[in-house]
Structure formats: structure tokens, C-alpha cells
Scaffold this active site. Structure first.
Site, PDB file in Angstrom:
ATOM      1  N   ARG A   1       0.830  -1.245  -0.207  1.00  0.00           N
ATOM      2  CA  ARG A   1      -0.014  -0.128   0.094  1.00  0.00           C
ATOM      3  C   ARG A   1       0.803   1.464   0.154  1.00  0.00           C
ATOM      4  NH1 ARG A   1       2.490   2.050   4.081  1.00  0.00           N
ATOM      5  NH2 ARG A   1       0.846   3.740   3.906  1.00  0.00           N
ATOM      6  N   GLY A   2       0.430   2.308   0.064  1.00  0.00           N
ATOM      7  CA  GLY A   2       1.112   3.598  -0.116  1.00  0.00           C
ATOM      8  C   GLY A   2       1.139   3.928  -1.686  1.00  0.00           C
ATOM      9  N   ALA A   3       0.944   5.168  -2.249  1.00  0.00           N
ATOM     10  CA  ALA A   3       0.556   5.645  -3.384  1.00  0.00           C
ATOM     11  C   ALA A   3       1.812   5.194  -4.353  1.00  0.00           C
ATOM     12  CB  ALA A   3       0.390   6.965  -3.586  1.00  0.00           C
TER      13      ALA A   3
ATOM     14  N   ARG B   1      -6.950  -0.212  -6.947  1.00  0.00           N
ATOM     15  CA  ARG B   1      -7.297   0.905  -5.960  1.00  0.00           C
ATOM     16  C   ARG B   1      -7.690   1.849  -6.741  1.00  0.00           C
ATOM     17  NH1 ARG B   1      -4.242   1.217  -0.472  1.00  0.00           N
ATOM     18  NH2 ARG B   1      -6.080   2.185   0.106  1.00  0.00           N
TER      19      ARG B   1
ATOM     20  N   GLN C   1      -1.822   2.092   9.889  1.00  0.00           N
ATOM     21  CA  GLN C   1      -0.574   2.656   9.194  1.00  0.00           C
ATOM     22  C   GLN C   1       0.459   3.108   9.986  1.00  0.00           C
ATOM     23  OE1 GLN C   1      -3.404   3.004   7.963  1.00  0.00           O
ATOM     24  NE2 GLN C   1      -3.686   2.720   5.827  1.00  0.00           N
TER      25      GLN C   1
ATOM     26  N   ASP D   1      -1.894  10.952  -1.969  1.00  0.00           N
ATOM     27  CA  ASP D   1      -2.167   9.928  -3.079  1.00  0.00           C
ATOM     28  C   ASP D   1      -2.997  10.496  -4.341  1.00  0.00           C
ATOM     29  OD1 ASP D   1      -2.871   8.757  -0.087  1.00  0.00           O
ATOM     30  OD2 ASP D   1      -2.732   7.084  -1.653  1.00  0.00           O
TER      31      ASP D   1
ATOM     32  N   ASN E   1      -5.188  12.631   0.585  1.00  0.00           N
ATOM     33  CA  ASN E   1      -4.486  11.595   1.491  1.00  0.00           C
ATOM     34  C   ASN E   1      -5.435  11.022   2.418  1.00  0.00           C
ATOM     35  OD1 ASN E   1      -1.700  10.840   2.048  1.00  0.00           O
ATOM     36  ND2 ASN E   1      -2.139  11.788   3.951  1.00  0.00           N
ATOM     37  N   LYS E   2      -4.685   9.984   3.054  1.00  0.00           N
ATOM     38  CA  LYS E   2      -5.428   9.054   4.112  1.00  0.00           C
ATOM     39  C   LYS E   2      -6.529   9.799   5.032  1.00  0.00           C
ATOM     40  CE  LYS E   2      -5.131   5.795   4.732  1.00  0.00           C
ATOM     41  NZ  LYS E   2      -6.158   4.649   3.737  1.00  0.00           N
TER      42      LYS E   2
END
Ligand code: MRU
Length: 348
Positions: free
Chosen positions: A51-53, A94, A199, A240, A250-251
Site C-alpha cells: 500500500r502507499g501511492a 485501487r 498505518q 495519493d 490523502n489518508k
């Protein structure tokens, strides 16, 4: 910057396939999977193994190499036609982080230029490796540029995980934190736990502890109170997807942090490579926000934490309007108080 600050690799290419560190199991277990087909890579992205852009873009690029290997060995000259379904499958894994589509666009361009009868693996692997390498170089550069904005020995707060685990290596916001800490510009790092996937607690704290950088974990809901105490000078986060005017997805929780930071006079920095900018979107209102399964909110560590029958709303991201952001740091430079006009300096 010493090598110890860049040890972790979430994604790696091996002859056997794409090697992923299973981020769902950290910090309790360090388990690696080697995936040999692109549908497994797409699944791993959807299920948050990786995960993570930037990291999902890199994993998808290596996934294309696997897909092309299978298509070419199966049909020879028909490989290009077959490959399209795998590309679409990877792209759908995603929806919010644009880095995924961006990496696949680069891989598609290589596919386009290759002859039908030619084995595509060498050319595609070279491009996937380039994407990976460029991301690490971008992170290093952003580490320097972001550090230059921080005065004195600051307290910083970060959200989610933006480190080596979320990127090709080193990290975006966490790259700035790593670099700034090594230069004595950061006195204290606070990390939000980042419900529901944790996270911050599971991944960011793990990375910082490994680097010997002291980290103080807070519950997400403690952030505004912390900002009010005056111990934090900068909130530093990743992204993201950034729209052409600087609005930043973002998150989930990032928007609230930005509002609280502005209210309390705390600076707000977004750190992301230019591969995270979606120049097609004039503002953040049409950034697609991933909705994840309610079970992620209703359970913790596999155990129910809510009364049976309760429902949950689980958006994975939110959008920070650009006017709450003091600086967007990219590998091509820094945009302060971003607007549509100012963002243009980052174009090619
Ligand atoms: O749902 P995740 O864990 O993929 O979300 C990740 C984030 O929101 C990060 O902050 C973002 O991708 C930037 S990572 C360099």
C-alpha cells in the site's frame, strides 16, 4: 544520510517474480511473498499487502512484466492483445492514488512501441526498474527540499505511513522527517495511529524505531489537542492524488489535521513526487475516494469492537483544500501556498 536510513524495501523484483513485504502483518511478523502472476499483484494491492501511492504504482509496473511474460510464453505474437486485460485489472485494484494509473501509462507506452513478435520482458522490466529507481531519487530530493523549510529543532506530526514501505524506498513525508532529523532540524516526531488500518502505529512507528528516530504515537483524536499545546511546528504528510490547483487527497483524517493545523497556526507540508499530480483534475472535488469494507472499522485485529448490527462508513481518503496547505514539496521543487497558477511551475 547513512544507509541505515534506507534499509527497508516493500517491493522488489526477483527472477522468480515480484517480492512484497506483507504490510498487513507488520510489526509482529516480517513475511515476504513472491508473486508470479499479475492477478496476484492486483489482489495484493486491493488487499493492502502492499500500500502507499508510489509503492502500488511500482508493484503494478512489475506486475505488467509478469503479465507480459505469461502472455508472450502462451501466445507469442498475440501477447499485446492479451495483455490489455491484465493492465485494466491492475489499474482497477485501487481507485484513489493516481500513481497506479501513472505507472501503468508508462508501461503501456513501452508496450505500444514494441513489435508484436518480440519478447517484451527485457524492455518492460527495464522501465519498471526505472520507475522504481526514479521514485527513490525523487524521495531523496524531496527529503532535502522539505528539510530546507524547517527551522530550528521542530516538533512534527505525521499521519498514515509515507516511508520506505509506502514508496520505492526512503519515503515522501517520512523521507523529509528522516533527512531533517539527521540534520538536527527535528527534535520530536509524533505519529497518528491512523485508524482503521493503523498505518501510523504499525508501520510508521516500526520504520522510525528501526532508524533509531524516537517516535511518540498518539490516537488520531488527540491530534488537535496536541497542536494546541505548541509542541508541533509542522504537520508533514504524503498524498495519493493532487489536483492541478493543489487540492490534495490523502489518508482519511488528513483534512481534519489541516483544519486543526491552520486554526492553531501550525505549518502544513504535503510531500509527494510529481507522479502523484493529476493534471486532468482542475480541483479535488472529483478525486475518486475509495470506500473500503465496513469490517475494517467494525473489527480490530480480527475481533469485533462494535455491537452486532452496527453499520460503518469507511472512506479511505479525504481531500484537503489547497488553501490549508503551506507547501507542496515535489522532486521538481516546492510550491508554497499552492494555487492553479503556482502549481504550473511543476509541469514538465
Ligand atoms: O491506504 P494506504 O495505506 O495505501 O494509504 C496511504 C496514504 O494515504 C499515504 O499517505 C500516501 O499514499 C502517501 S505515501 C508516500
Amino acid at each position: 544520510m547513512s544507509a541505515e536510513h534506507d534499509r527497508i524495501r516493500a517491493v522488489a523484483w526477483t527472477e522468480a517474480g515480484v517480492r512484497l513485504l506483507d504490510q498487513r502483518r507488520l510489526p509482529q511478523e516480517e513475511i515476504y511473498w513472491t508473486l508470479t502472476c499479475s492477478s496476484e499483484v492486483a489482489q495484493a494491492i486491493t488487499k493492502m499487502v502492499v500500500r502507499g501511492a508510489p509503492a502500488i504504482g511500482i508493484a503494478a509496473a512489475y506486475g505488467v512484466v509478469l503479465a507480459a511474460r505469461t502472455c508472450f510464453s502462451g501466445t507469442g505474437s498475440g501477447w499485446k492483445r492479451l495483455l490489455e486485460a491484465d493492465l485494466c485489472n491492475l489499474e482497477a485494484a485501487r481507485p484513489t492514488a493516481i500513481n497506479l494509473a501513472w505507472a501503468l501509462t508508462r508501461m503501456r507506452a513501452i508496450v505500444h512501441d514494441l513489435p508484436d513478435h518480440h519478447d517484451p520482458e527485457i524492455a518492460l522490466l527495464a522501465e519498471a526498474r526505472r520507475i522504481h529507481k526514479e521514485d527513490i531519487a525523487a524521495n531523496r530530493r524531496m527529503g532535502e527540499l522539505g528539510t530546507a523549510l524547517i527551522e530550528g529543532a521542530a516538533g512534527v506530526l505525521t499521519h498514515c505511513n509515507t516511508g520506505s514501505l509506502a514508496t520505492g524506498g526512503f519515503g515522501t513525508a517520512l523521507g523529509v522527517i528522516r533527512h531533517a532529523y539527521s540534520k538536527g532540524r527535528i527534535a520530536k516526531v509524533f505519529a497518528d495511529e491512523t485508524r482503521p488500518w493503523l498505518q501510523g502505529a504499525r508501520l510508521t512507528a516500526w520504520e522510525l524505531v528501526q532508524d533509531g528516530i524516537p517516535v511518540v504515537l498518539i490516537a488520531d483524536s488527540a491530534a488537535p489537542y496536541l497542536l494546541r499545546q505548541g509542541e508541533v511546528q509542522w504537520v508533514i504528510i504524503g498524498a495519493d492524488r493532487i489536483a492541478a490547483n493543489g487540492d490534495t487527497a490523502n489518508k482519511i483524517g488528513s483534512y481534519g489535521l489541516a483544519v486543526a493545523a491552520r486554526y492553531h497556526g501550525v505549518h502544513f507540508m504535503v510531500v509527494a513526487p510529481t507522479s502523484t499530480i493529476d493534471w486532468h483534475l482542475s480541483d479535488g472535488t472529483s478525486i475518486p475516494i475509495e470506500q473500503r469494507p465496513p469490517e475494517e472499522v467494525l473489527t480490530l485485529g480480527g475481533k469485533a469492537i462494535a455491537a452486532a448490527g452496527a453499520e460503518a462508513y469507511n472512506p479511505a481518503f479525504d481531500v484537503i483544500p489547497a488553501h490549508f496547505i503551506d507547501a507542496i514539496v515535489t522532486e521538481r521543487g516546492v510550491v508554497c501556498q499552492p494555487t492553479h497558477e503556482r502549481m504550473k511551475v511543476l509541469l514538465g
